[in-house]
Scaffold this active site. Structure first.
Site, PDB file in Angstrom:
ATOM      1  N   LYS B  76       0.803  -1.189   0.075  1.00 25.08           N
ATOM      2  CA  LYS B  76       0.002  -0.010  -0.057  1.00 25.08           C
ATOM      3  C   LYS B  76       0.604   1.271  -0.088  1.00 25.08           C
ATOM      4  CE  LYS B  76      -3.886   1.983   2.543  1.00 25.08           C
ATOM      5  NZ  LYS B  76      -4.706   1.709   3.670  1.00 25.08           N
ATOM      6  N   SER B 151      -9.687   1.750   2.809  1.00 24.95           N
ATOM      7  CA  SER B 151      -8.810   2.177   1.831  1.00 24.95           C
ATOM      8  C   SER B 151      -7.891   1.412   1.177  1.00 24.95           C
ATOM      9  CB  SER B 151      -8.379   3.652   2.634  1.00 24.95           C
ATOM     10  OG  SER B 151      -7.430   3.106   3.476  1.00 24.95           O
ATOM     11  N   SER B 175     -10.144  -0.604   6.868  1.00 23.51           N
ATOM     12  CA  SER B 175      -9.329  -0.345   5.757  1.00 23.51           C
ATOM     13  C   SER B 175      -8.601  -1.435   4.972  1.00 23.51           C
ATOM     14  CB  SER B 175      -8.291   0.658   5.785  1.00 23.51           C
ATOM     15  OG  SER B 175      -9.158   2.054   5.530  1.00 23.51           O
TER      16      SER B 175
END
Lengths: 92, 468
Positions: B76, B151, B175
């Site tokens: 990420k 996210s 997330s």
């Protein structure tokens, strides 16, 4: 609805420049979100109070050896610099 | 054989038996990423990946190598990989290059991992769809008109779309688990403190945790085991060592919180989750209805505490130290313009909420009250775990939604995390395991455990995951 002046005041505290249309949208969104927070008024007070966190978690105040290249990279990332110093605009 | 369909374990076997090399595996993924239209990656670290693959192949030749050696993964873009771009999907960090490795990255490098690239996220990990990314939305591999969740949507879509064997995500309010549920992969949010946050771009520091997103439970366990543990660079990390545990369903007490099956839960999601609970009961588990009465306050509590921490954490993006810097007449002008031009709408909204709830005259009514409510939520879970071993509940009230569907209404977007937020406020671990589908759209079951009971969660998750 929260006022335009209030939004501008908070934005100034947050050091955030907002365009006019952003201020308007912020008035609407913030009001809806703050209204939603009213739900918490219904919540009871906790019976026993907790001490937050374990204070012993803080590490010793000592210098940790790091690769000097990391410091160079960190300085290199600064937008405005002179030699090994980061330049900051005048406050006044 | 399509190399990109393999799990960590399968790929490891292939490497061990000399069926292919890490370079072969890495090239197969890089090729697939190039062809992909999912927008799962913000940057592809091709040179780094091939270099790491060659090093891994050397290790493999020596015969002494672990499960993650030579296996390609995605990271990420809120987690720092030294000398690679790290944007957190924000314009303010568009040209920022990470000066050092996050601890989780050092650990993966040590294990011989191959890093393919950095994945899309909502800006500064604030969102539930990746629509808040400054660099465009990621598409759900199961239906490209829909969001992957967020996210960590880029990480979840990359794993679901076979663009990486596994990925790292971060979870502040859901997330990791919510995008894992929406993309049909496994996502583990560890206990607060189980994994070092050093090198993770801060969102809300009392909640942020890094965790794995993988194709199955076994792979999640492998990655979690590699990244967990105490780190001197993160004072909130704890001395913790993962120890495998075999927990069977027979006699296991599973709590089902009645508040999680109320208004707002889509009936088809409820059906899939109830069916899973019933299957566990048939396998010998004891199902106990529990109550988490303070859960009704969790979302409001989270959107006070989270933004309060955001408003402090994101003050560092001032145009002086790094990131975007807009010219100004004086220092204040540089601050105002750099932040004003660099941050997107959702980040600004949360900074504003946070500043408001911490401002003079409102602190007690909002921030202090939210901290008290957080305590109530913790006490609810503590009471529940005196009666049950694990909790079963939905991850998300609905499957993947259409791109744009919730983008203009912050509160309806916030509701996407209604079942993932409460346990975060208590610092508990949870996993999302795919258990069914509505049409093409995957649905995950959430299993929540007590602090540091990842072993129990993973063991039971392995028994319930759908094996297609």
């Amino acid at each position: 609805m929260i006022s335009k002046e209030e939004v501008l005041h908070i934005a100034k505290l947050a050091r955030l420049e907002l365009a006019d249309r952003e201020v308007e949208k912020m008035q609407k969104d913030l009001s809806a979100i703050l209204d939603y927070f009213d739900l918490l008024k219904k919540a009871p007070k906790p019976a026993k109070s907790e001490v937050a966190g374990d204070l012993s978690a803080t590490r010793k105040d000592e210098i940790l050896l790091k690769n000097p290249s990391v410091a160079q990279k960190i300085i290199a990332a600064a937008p405005d610099k002179k030699d090994d110093y980061i330049k900051v605009k005048a406050i006044f | 054989m399509d190399l990109t369909e393999l799990t960590i374990k399968q790929a490891h076997e292939g490497l061990k038996n000399g069926e292919f090399t890490s370079v072969d595996l890495t090239k197969a993924y890089l090729e697939k990423i190039k062809q992909s239209d999912l927008n799962a990656f913000l940057s592809v670290t091709e040179d780094l990946a091939l270099e790491m693959a060659e090093i891994a192949d050397e290790k493999i030749k020596s015969g002494n190598f672990g499960l993650l050696c030579g296996i390609p993964c995605a990271i990420k873009d809120s987690i720092m990989v030294a000398d690679e771009k790290c944007t957190a999907a924000s314009k303010i960090l568009e040209n920022y290059s990470a000066p050092y490795d996050a601890t989780v990255i050092s650990k993966l490098k040590e294990a011989g991992a191959v890093i393919l690239g950095k994945t899309n996220t909502d800006e500064f990990t604030m969102g539930s769809s990746t629509e808040n990314s400054a660099f465009g939305v990621t598409k759900n591999p199961h239906d490209k008109t829909r969001v992957p969740g967020g996210s960590s949507g880029g990480s979840a879509a990359a794993v679901a779309g076979n663009l990486a064997c596994y990925a790292l995500g971060s979870d502040t309010g859901g997330s990791i688990r919510q995008p894992a549920s929406l993309c049909g992969v496994v996502g583990l949010c560890p206990t607060y403190g189980a994994v070092s946050r050093y090198g993770l771009i801060a969102h809300a520091s009392s909640l942020d945790q890094i965790g794995p997103i993988a194709k199955n439970v076994e792979d999640s366990k492998t990655v979690f085991e590699a990244i967990c543990g105490r780190d001197n660079m993160d004072a909130t990390s704890v001395d913790y060592k993962f120890e495998e545990e075999k927990t069977g369903l027979k006699g296991l007490k599973i709590g089902v919180p009645k508040e999680y099956f109320a208004e707002g839960l889509e009936p088809e999601v409820e059906k899939i989750i109830r069916n899973e609970i019933q299957k566990a009961e048939i396998a010998g588990a004891e199902i106990v209805e529990i109550s988490l009465p303070s859960s009704q306050y969790a979302l409001a509590c989270y959107y006070i505490i989270g933004p309060a921490e955001i408003s402090a954490n994101l003050a560092r993006f001032d145009g002086i130290k790094y990131g975007l810097s807009e010219p100004g007449n004086d220092l204040l002008d540089v601050y105002l313009k750099s932040k004003g031009h660099g941050f997107g709408a959702e980040v600004k909204r949360r900074i504003m909420i946070g500043t408001y709830v911490l401002s003079s005259g409102y602190y007690d009514a909002y921030y202090k009250k939210a901290q008290e409510v957080r305590q109530l939520i913790r006490q609810d879970f503590a009471a529940a775990f005196e009666k049950v071993d694990l909790i079963f509940c939905p991850v998300s009230p609905f499957p993947a939604f259409k791109i744009g569907e919730k983008a203009d209404d912050p509160i309806s977007m916030y509701l996407a995390d209604i079942y993932t937020i409460p346990m975060k406020l208590a610092g508990l671990p949870g996993i999302s395991v795919p258990v069914g589908k509505i049409g093409n759209l995957p649905v995950g079951l959430q299993i929540i455990g007590n602090h540091f009971q990842e072993n129990k969660i993973l063991s039971v998750a392995g028994l319930v995951e759908s094996k297609e």
